[in-house]
Design an enzyme around this catalytic site. Structure first.
Site, PDB file in Angstrom:
ATOM      1  N   GLU A 182     -18.424  -0.530  17.715  1.00  0.00           N
ATOM      2  CA  GLU A 182     -17.400  -0.523  16.661  1.00  0.00           C
ATOM      3  C   GLU A 182     -16.557   0.746  16.667  1.00  0.00           C
ATOM      4  OE1 GLU A 182     -19.896  -3.865  15.678  1.00  0.00           O
ATOM      5  OE2 GLU A 182     -20.419  -1.773  16.191  1.00  0.00           O
TER       6      GLU A 182
ATOM      7  N   HIS B 220     -27.073  -6.184   5.707  1.00  0.00           N
ATOM      8  CA  HIS B 220     -25.934  -7.054   6.012  1.00  0.00           C
ATOM      9  C   HIS B 220     -25.361  -7.728   4.770  1.00  0.00           C
ATOM     10  CE1 HIS B 220     -28.187  -6.835   9.868  1.00  0.00           C
ATOM     11  NE2 HIS B 220     -26.965  -6.752  10.364  1.00  0.00           N
TER      12      HIS B 220
END
Length: 371
Positions: free
Chosen positions: A101, A170
């Site tokens: 990322e 998450h």
């Protein structure tokens, strides 16, 4: 009979045979001939397809736009948002990246500084923490630090907030995280029209925009008006929408909890309580004027969000109302409905109790109305 049939054959396909720019003239002609016309019917479109339409239209409209992220190309996206786009636009416009990322976000930010208009997809915004230095220090601050000489027209998008059964790492809502930072615009769609219009507006904006979607909404169909089906349709950033008119209490929310607010409003209406439901759509800049106008009318305020309570979106709304003239119109303290102040549990029954439910909103409304 033959003559009547011929006349009908002549009239019925009139709108279909005309080009789009000629359809208005065709409708006018039909009206002059005495044919009654109903309003154009809205169609059902899922949030997933609305996002796909927006990406397709903007890739086609502007060759500077490109999409990059993990599995967005050959796999059609982890959630199939980019379905078909790699085959249509090729490797230079739809780019698969490594699982890195910080790396691909930095590439996207640099491309934006160089004049392109990247759409950077995070498979989930939880993974954006790996790249938060690029989002905050590089994207959000460069225009200010360059005295306006370097624009960073980039969109960071992906699913945000709680999904189902994916536990603490998450399930976070990043609305307050990114909404805290000057230099960013932050949008949070609920419906298909929100998703399409806000994504198109974000891609066209010259500032970095964080678009917080919700995984559980991707497969949900919403009505999409004829206007929203147009390639020119956008939802202005910074403008909330009143989803339901009411007179007794104002419910303010964003993303998936907007639907919960509407469900709660429907239940409360049967008990004589009329809730005004506001879909924020944009977290930053926040349309506090719409909220203030509603509070002046209803005299009560309940905020609803999936994120944690401390320093949350609801806390900001309550503070802004308290600091403004609308505070004088409140007949009771504002009430916040939020996610539980704990890391998200994995067990379903515990997860359900950590996320605002319709019953929690009904309880909060009755509390503020003292009924």
């Amino acid at each position: 009979m033959a003559a009547s049939a011929a006349a009908l054959r002549h009239l019925a396909p009139l709108g279909a045979r005309l080009a789009p720019q000629g359809r208005a003239a065709g409708r006018l002609l039909q009206q002059r001939r005495g044919i009654r016309l109903s309003a154009p019917a809205a169609i059902q479109v899922t949030v997933r397809d609305a996002l796909n339409q927006a990406l397709d239209e903007e890739l086609e409209r502007d060759e500077r736009v490109f999409l990059l992220g993990e599995e967005v190309a050959q796999y059609d996206g982890a959630y199939k948002i980019s379905r078909g786009l790699w085959k249509k636009y090729g490797d230079k416009r739809v780019i698969d990246t490594p699982i890195s990322e910080m790396g691909f976000t930095g590439i996207a930010v640099g491309a934006a500084m160089a004049g392109l208009r990247p759409v950077c997809e995070f498979m989930t915004f939880n993974f954006s923490m790996q790249a938060i230095d690029q989002v905050i220090n590089s994207a959000a601050k460069t225009c200010y630090m360059s005295a306006g000489s370097i624009a960073v027209p980039i969109v960071f998008r992906g699913p945000n907030g709680a999904s189902a059964g994916v536990a603490a790492q998450h399930s976070q809502c990043f609305a307050a995280w990114y909404g805290h930072c000057p230099g960013l615009k932050v949008v949070s769609p609920w419906s298909s029209e929100d998703a399409k219009g806000l994504l198109k507006a974000s891609i066209r904006d010259d500032n970095p925009v964080v678009m917080l979607e919700n995984e559980l909404l991707y497969g949900v169909p919403f009505e999409m008006s004829e206007q929203a089906q147009s390639k020119d349709f956008i939802v202005p950033i910074g403008k909330a929408k009143i989803e339901r008119q009411g007179t007794h209490v104002t419910l303010v929310s964003h993303s998936r909890p907007v639907g919960h607010c509407l469900e709660a409003a429907a239940v409360l209406a049967k008990e004589g309580v009329e809730c005004e439901v506001i879909n924020l759509r944009t977290i930053r800049p926040m349309d506090i004027e719409t909220v203030e106008a509603s509070v002046v009318k209803t005299n009560h305020l309940v905020t609803v969000e999936g994120g944690w309570p401390q320093f949350g979106v609801g806390a900001e709304i309550c503070a802004r109302i308290m600091e403004g003239s609308a505070f004088n119109y409140l007949d009771a303290p504002a009430v916040r409905v939020t996610g539980a102040d704990v890391p998200m549990p994995y067990a379903k029954i515990l997860e359900d109790n950590c996320i605002p439910q319709v019953k929690d909103i009904i309880f909060a409304v009755k509390k503020t109305l003292n009924i």
